[in-house]
Design a protein around this motif. Structure first.
Motif, PDB file in Angstrom:
ATOM      1  N   UNK A  55       0.811  -1.207   0.000  1.00 60.80           N
ATOM      2  CA  UNK A  55       0.000   0.000   0.000  1.00 60.80           C
ATOM      3  C   UNK A  55       0.846   1.259   0.000  1.00 60.80           C
ATOM      4  N   UNK A  56       1.898   1.230   0.787  1.00 60.11           N
ATOM      5  CA  UNK A  56       2.816   2.366   0.832  1.00 60.11           C
ATOM      6  C   UNK A  56       3.531   2.548  -0.499  1.00 60.11           C
ATOM      7  N   UNK A  57       3.966   1.432  -1.094  1.00 58.73           N
ATOM      8  CA  UNK A  57       4.630   1.484  -2.403  1.00 58.73           C
ATOM      9  C   UNK A  57       3.708   2.056  -3.464  1.00 58.73           C
ATOM     10  N   UNK A  58       2.453   1.656  -3.440  1.00 56.44           N
ATOM     11  CA  UNK A  58       1.485   2.118  -4.430  1.00 56.44           C
ATOM     12  C   UNK A  58       1.286   3.629  -4.339  1.00 56.44           C
ATOM     13  N   UNK A  59       1.193   4.162  -3.120  1.00 55.52           N
ATOM     14  CA  UNK A  59       0.973   5.600  -2.948  1.00 55.52           C
ATOM     15  C   UNK A  59       2.204   6.429  -3.279  1.00 55.52           C
ATOM     16  N   UNK A  60       3.390   5.866  -3.082  1.00 58.90           N
ATOM     17  CA  UNK A  60       4.613   6.660  -3.249  1.00 58.90           C
ATOM     18  C   UNK A  60       5.345   6.401  -4.558  1.00 58.90           C
ATOM     19  N   UNK A  61       5.225   5.188  -5.103  1.00 58.91           N
ATOM     20  CA  UNK A  61       5.993   4.826  -6.308  1.00 58.91           C
ATOM     21  C   UNK A  61       5.124   4.514  -7.514  1.00 58.91           C
ATOM     22  N   UNK A  62       3.824   4.448  -7.343  1.00 59.91           N
ATOM     23  CA  UNK A  62       2.949   4.174  -8.465  1.00 59.91           C
ATOM     24  C   UNK A  62       2.314   2.802  -8.391  1.00 59.91           C
ATOM     25  N   UNK A  63       1.255   2.640  -9.193  1.00 60.44           N
ATOM     26  CA  UNK A  63       0.427   1.435  -9.116  1.00 60.44           C
ATOM     27  C   UNK A  63       1.028   0.243  -9.871  1.00 60.44           C
ATOM     28  N   UNK A 106      -4.326  -4.945  -4.331  1.00 58.70           N
ATOM     29  CA  UNK A 106      -4.305  -3.555  -3.865  1.00 58.70           C
ATOM     30  C   UNK A 106      -4.018  -2.605  -5.014  1.00 58.70           C
ATOM     31  N   UNK A 107      -3.034  -2.944  -5.852  1.00 65.51           N
ATOM     32  CA  UNK A 107      -2.689  -2.066  -6.976  1.00 65.51           C
ATOM     33  C   UNK A 107      -3.789  -2.059  -8.035  1.00 65.51           C
ATOM     34  N   UNK A 108      -4.389  -3.211  -8.300  1.00 68.48           N
ATOM     35  CA  UNK A 108      -5.458  -3.296  -9.306  1.00 68.48           C
ATOM     36  C   UNK A 108      -6.649  -2.441  -8.875  1.00 68.48           C
ATOM     37  N   UNK A 109      -7.069  -2.585  -7.613  1.00 69.52           N
ATOM     38  CA  UNK A 109      -8.199  -1.801  -7.106  1.00 69.52           C
ATOM     39  C   UNK A 109      -7.903  -0.310  -7.139  1.00 69.52           C
ATOM     40  N   UNK A 110      -6.663   0.057  -6.811  1.00 74.40           N
ATOM     41  CA  UNK A 110      -6.299   1.476  -6.802  1.00 74.40           C
ATOM     42  C   UNK A 110      -6.291   2.048  -8.212  1.00 74.40           C
ATOM     43  N   UNK A 111      -5.793   1.286  -9.178  1.00 70.60           N
ATOM     44  CA  UNK A 111      -5.814   1.732 -10.572  1.00 70.60           C
ATOM     45  C   UNK A 111      -7.244   1.968 -11.053  1.00 70.60           C
ATOM     46  N   UNK A 112      -8.124   1.023 -10.740  1.00 69.00           N
ATOM     47  CA  UNK A 112      -9.517   1.164 -11.162  1.00 69.00           C
ATOM     48  C   UNK A 112     -10.153   2.385 -10.501  1.00 69.00           C
ATOM     49  N   UNK A 113      -9.904   2.588  -9.208  1.00 68.11           N
ATOM     50  CA  UNK A 113     -10.458   3.747  -8.503  1.00 68.11           C
ATOM     51  C   UNK A 113      -9.944   5.051  -9.095  1.00 68.11           C
ATOM     52  N   UNK A 114      -8.672   5.067  -9.519  1.00 68.83           N
ATOM     53  CA  UNK A 114      -8.117   6.262 -10.162  1.00 68.83           C
ATOM     54  C   UNK A 114      -8.870   6.604 -11.442  1.00 68.83           C
ATOM     55  N   UNK A 115      -9.287   5.581 -12.176  1.00 62.71           N
ATOM     56  CA  UNK A 115      -9.897   5.778 -13.486  1.00 62.71           C
ATOM     57  C   UNK A 115     -11.400   6.023 -13.419  1.00 62.71           C
TER      58      UNK A 115
END
Length: 398
Positions: A55-63, A106-115
């Motif tokens: 989760x931290x990696x996703x917020x700071x380094x990208x999905x 976590x990354x997949x859900x975050x990407x979808x939420x971004x879009x």
């Protein structure tokens, strides 16, 4: 998004192909029922260990980086299973394997939420989450069919090949930009794990996911052993296929409907479906009842999981999505982990049927808690959970 869906489909098929065979593989290696539970919940240990970091990696380094990490682990882990029958080594591999879902989901859900546009958030999350039931329909049926024909070792290589295909498609995914937090120091509090899960916005969703994870942990570990013990003449993979079909059907409609009538009603119904499914397994005397339980469990998962993601997205800011997802959805991971020590050791006394009864009671408790505590007071909670009121914790849609 097409490449995301193709990569996600193969990712879930890769993981799900092992569901019908891995508990039996561990037991055939000489493990007791209790040790089977320990090895299988090693996956949840990996989830618990790695999801906060992801989760931290996703917020700071990208999905995308986390997405690819999860797929690489999913492709490597089946090959490692093929190399050993040692219970200790299988546990270590299972823990490592948990990194795959921690990173990917976590990354997949975050990407979808971004879009997703805010007004259609539930609909798009529901559609994009279809990769899970489709993959879960293909994977167990494929694993259950191939295993008698080619054996454990070859099946592990097939699973790894599915992971490689997922990686190739996901390389084509274009990541969304990293979203920086507000510049004002006052608006930039450190999001610790305790801060997230203790906040009013996230406490009940986390508890709900914990309870469902506990029920799912019992199901995923002990259903194959229950079917084998009771001598039901069925491919246990068909249970997961029925669940996936139902999950597919409900995700097609529930996400869009939740944008109109609110998330609470569908979460309540999803919890009730889980409870009914566990009761049916407890009482099952024939194959049709088990398959019907799988269908109802799939309806519950198809409503509950994507709409819970939409609910959490409604309640958090864009720059904190990875960390909030990792902790709130991490409740599901903790539930799977707890299924072994809290429930699994009771199998010798209550049997596998008794474990499903305990899971039904847990989901009943979760339903009561959600209906009464999901909003700022009892009255608002009742209205929200029954689809009669808005979510008071949702942030302005921007």
């Amino acid at each position: 998004m097409i490449f995301m869906m193709l990569g996600g489909l193969l990712f879930w098929a890769c993981l799900a192909s092992l569901l019908p065979v891995l508990p039996a593989y561990v037991k055939d290696a000489g493990a007791s029922d209790h040790e089977v539970g320990i090895v299988m919940r090693g996956f949840a240990i990996g989830l618990l260990l790695f999801r906060p970091k992801m989760g931290q990696l996703i917020d700071t380094r990208g999905r995308k980086a986390a997405l690819l990490i999860g797929i690489v682990v999913a492709a490597i882990a089946p090959l490692l299973y093929a190399l050993t029958t040692s219970t200790g080594m299988l546990l270590a591999i299972r823990i490592f394997h948990g990194l795959s879902i921690a990173a990917f989901t976590t990354s997949y859900s975050t990407l979808v939420a971004d879009l997703a546009p805010a007004e259609n958030r539930g609909e798009l999350i529901g559609y994009m989450s279809l990769v899970n039931p489709i993959g879960m329909a293909i994977g167990p049926a494929l694993g259950g069919y191939l295993h008698p024909l080619i054996g454990n070792q070859a099946l592990f290589f097939v699973c790894s090949g599915l992971g490689v295909g997922s990686f190739l498609f996901s390389l084509m995914v274009q990541s969304t930009p990293v979203i920086a937090p507000p510049d004002t120091a006052d608006n930039r509090p450190k999001l610790t794990a305790w801060h997230i899960v203790s906040h009013d916005r996230f406490r009940i969703p986390t508890f709900t996911m914990l309870s469902v994870g506990l029920a799912f942990g019992v199901l995923s570990v002990y259903l194959p052993l229950f079917v084998k013990q009771e001598n039901f003449a069925m491919n246990v993979g068909l249970f997961y296929t029925m669940a996936a079909i139902a999950s597919f059907m409900t995700r097609l409609v529930s996400g869009k409907a939740s944008d109109k009538v609110g998330r609470g009603l569908f979460i309540t119904v999803g919890l009730l479906c889980y409870m009914v499914s566990m009761i049916m397994l407890w009482a099952a005397q024939d194959v049709p009842t088990i398959l019907a339980a799988g269908f109802i469990e799939g309806c519950g998962g198809g409503m509950l999981l994507p709409i819970m993601i939409a609910l959490i997205t409604d309640r958090c800011l864009a720059h904190e999505r990875g960390r909030v997802y990792s902790l709130c959805i991490g409740g599901f991971d903790l539930g799977i982990f707890m299924a072994g020590p809290l429930v699994g050791f009771m199998a010798a006394w209550v049997g596998y049927r008794g474990l499903f009864a305990i899971a039904a009671l847990v989901t009943l408790l979760a339903t009561i808690v959600f209906i009464t505590l999901s909003s700022k007071n009892l009255a608002y909670s009742l209205r929200f959970s029954l689809g009669k009121g808005r979510d008071l914790y949702a942030l302005p849609k921007t």
